[in-house]
Design a protein around this motif. Sequence first.
Motif, PDB file in Angstrom:
ATOM      1  N   ALA A  33      39.445  37.942  15.260  1.00 25.60           N
ATOM      2  CA  ALA A  33      38.156  38.048  14.570  1.00 25.60           C
ATOM      3  C   ALA A  33      38.127  37.074  13.405  1.00 25.60           C
ATOM      4  O   ALA A  33      39.123  36.875  12.711  1.00 25.60           O
ATOM      5  CB  ALA A  33      37.933  39.474  14.082  1.00 25.60           C
ATOM      6  N   GLY A  34      36.994  36.478  13.226  1.00 31.96           N
ATOM      7  CA  GLY A  34      36.838  35.508  12.143  1.00 31.96           C
ATOM      8  C   GLY A  34      35.375  35.144  11.997  1.00 31.96           C
ATOM      9  O   GLY A  34      34.497  35.749  12.607  1.00 31.96           O
ATOM     10  N   ALA A  35      35.137  34.123  11.202  1.00 33.63           N
ATOM     11  CA  ALA A  35      33.771  33.685  10.960  1.00 33.63           C
ATOM     12  C   ALA A  35      33.162  33.095  12.233  1.00 33.63           C
ATOM     13  O   ALA A  35      33.851  32.471  13.041  1.00 33.63           O
ATOM     14  CB  ALA A  35      33.755  32.648   9.845  1.00 33.63           C
ATOM     15  N   ALA A  36      31.875  33.320  12.384  1.00 34.44           N
ATOM     16  CA  ALA A  36      31.161  32.753  13.530  1.00 34.44           C
ATOM     17  C   ALA A  36      31.046  31.245  13.347  1.00 34.44           C
ATOM     18  O   ALA A  36      31.000  30.740  12.227  1.00 34.44           O
ATOM     19  CB  ALA A  36      29.775  33.377  13.630  1.00 34.44           C
ATOM     20  N   ARG A  37      30.999  30.554  14.481  1.00 34.70           N
ATOM     21  CA  ARG A  37      30.790  29.104  14.404  1.00 34.70           C
ATOM     22  C   ARG A  37      29.757  28.689  15.437  1.00 34.70           C
ATOM     23  O   ARG A  37      29.653  29.287  16.501  1.00 34.70           O
ATOM     24  CB  ARG A  37      32.094  28.350  14.573  1.00 34.70           C
ATOM     25  N   MET A  38      29.009  27.663  15.094  1.00 31.22           N
ATOM     26  CA  MET A  38      27.944  27.195  15.964  1.00 31.22           C
ATOM     27  C   MET A  38      28.525  26.358  17.095  1.00 31.22           C
ATOM     28  O   MET A  38      29.367  25.492  16.882  1.00 31.22           O
ATOM     29  CB  MET A  38      26.935  26.364  15.178  1.00 31.22           C
ATOM     30  N   LEU A  39      28.082  26.655  18.326  1.00 29.91           N
ATOM     31  CA  LEU A  39      28.497  25.889  19.497  1.00 29.91           C
ATOM     32  C   LEU A  39      27.428  24.896  19.928  1.00 29.91           C
ATOM     33  O   LEU A  39      27.734  23.796  20.362  1.00 29.91           O
ATOM     34  CB  LEU A  39      28.789  26.828  20.678  1.00 29.91           C
ATOM     35  N   VAL A  40      26.167  25.338  19.861  1.00 26.22           N
ATOM     36  CA  VAL A  40      25.046  24.529  20.350  1.00 26.22           C
ATOM     37  C   VAL A  40      23.961  24.514  19.284  1.00 26.22           C
ATOM     38  O   VAL A  40      23.664  25.542  18.679  1.00 26.22           O
ATOM     39  CB  VAL A  40      24.470  25.124  21.660  1.00 26.22           C
ATOM     40  N   ASP A  41      23.366  23.339  19.069  1.00 25.00           N
ATOM     41  CA  ASP A  41      22.222  23.217  18.177  1.00 25.00           C
ATOM     42  C   ASP A  41      21.334  22.102  18.722  1.00 25.00           C
ATOM     43  O   ASP A  41      21.550  20.927  18.426  1.00 25.00           O
ATOM     44  CB  ASP A  41      22.669  22.906  16.751  1.00 25.00           C
ATOM     45  N   GLN A  42      20.373  22.496  19.564  1.00 28.49           N
ATOM     46  CA  GLN A  42      19.498  21.486  20.146  1.00 28.49           C
ATOM     47  C   GLN A  42      18.131  22.063  20.485  1.00 28.49           C
ATOM     48  O   GLN A  42      18.034  23.191  20.937  1.00 28.49           O
ATOM     49  CB  GLN A  42      20.130  20.877  21.399  1.00 28.49           C
ATOM     50  N   SER A  43      17.116  21.335  20.270  1.00 32.53           N
ATOM     51  CA  SER A  43      15.720  21.635  20.622  1.00 32.53           C
ATOM     52  C   SER A  43      15.334  23.114  20.531  1.00 32.53           C
ATOM     53  O   SER A  43      14.937  23.733  21.506  1.00 32.53           O
ATOM     54  CB  SER A  43      15.396  21.092  22.009  1.00 32.53           C
ATOM     55  N   GLY A  44      15.470  23.678  19.351  1.00 32.14           N
ATOM     56  CA  GLY A  44      15.030  25.050  19.124  1.00 32.14           C
ATOM     57  C   GLY A  44      15.978  26.137  19.578  1.00 32.14           C
ATOM     58  O   GLY A  44      15.637  27.308  19.540  1.00 32.14           O
TER      59      GLY A  44
END
Length: 157
Positions: free
Chosen positions: A38-49
């Motif tokens: 368990a740990g901090a969330a991280r972004m995998l995808v950031d595209q077009s909304g």
Amino acid sequence: MEKPTKTLAVIMQRRTTDNRWQSVVWEPWSVLESDEPAGAARMLVDQSGVQQWFHPGFQLVIHRDEIEGYYMNVSSVSPRVFVLWRMDEDQGLPLQVTASYDEGGRWMDGGNSVDSVTMPPQVFAWIGGYVEKNYRPEPRKRIKPRSFVHPKDRVER
């Protein structure tokens, strides 16, 4: 006695909508096996909304008293993993996961945000193996007729 456990990660998705009352929607997108603690969330995808966030370290624990719920799940057409989650400020935050229909139903009955995602094949095999080895359906009990009442006067109660 130690309970069978698998560590999963939950992927939460945030997508924009054309709704005037709600500009974004958060939802569990999938779960996958991950040994990451368990740990901090991280972004995998950031595209077009669309954004997808990886939340590691969730324990999927098999409880012996939930075996009927696991059986109903793995014997269904579309086995699911249920994700209990809530909004935390402006982000969807998963809290727990289960593979039991009964436990997922209790979470929903309690008014919580619960969504289901497709069960990964490895998790299906693991739970299915446990159910196959340990599930024994309750035998049907024969209801004896009340012999002192004439058959035409017997009513189901």
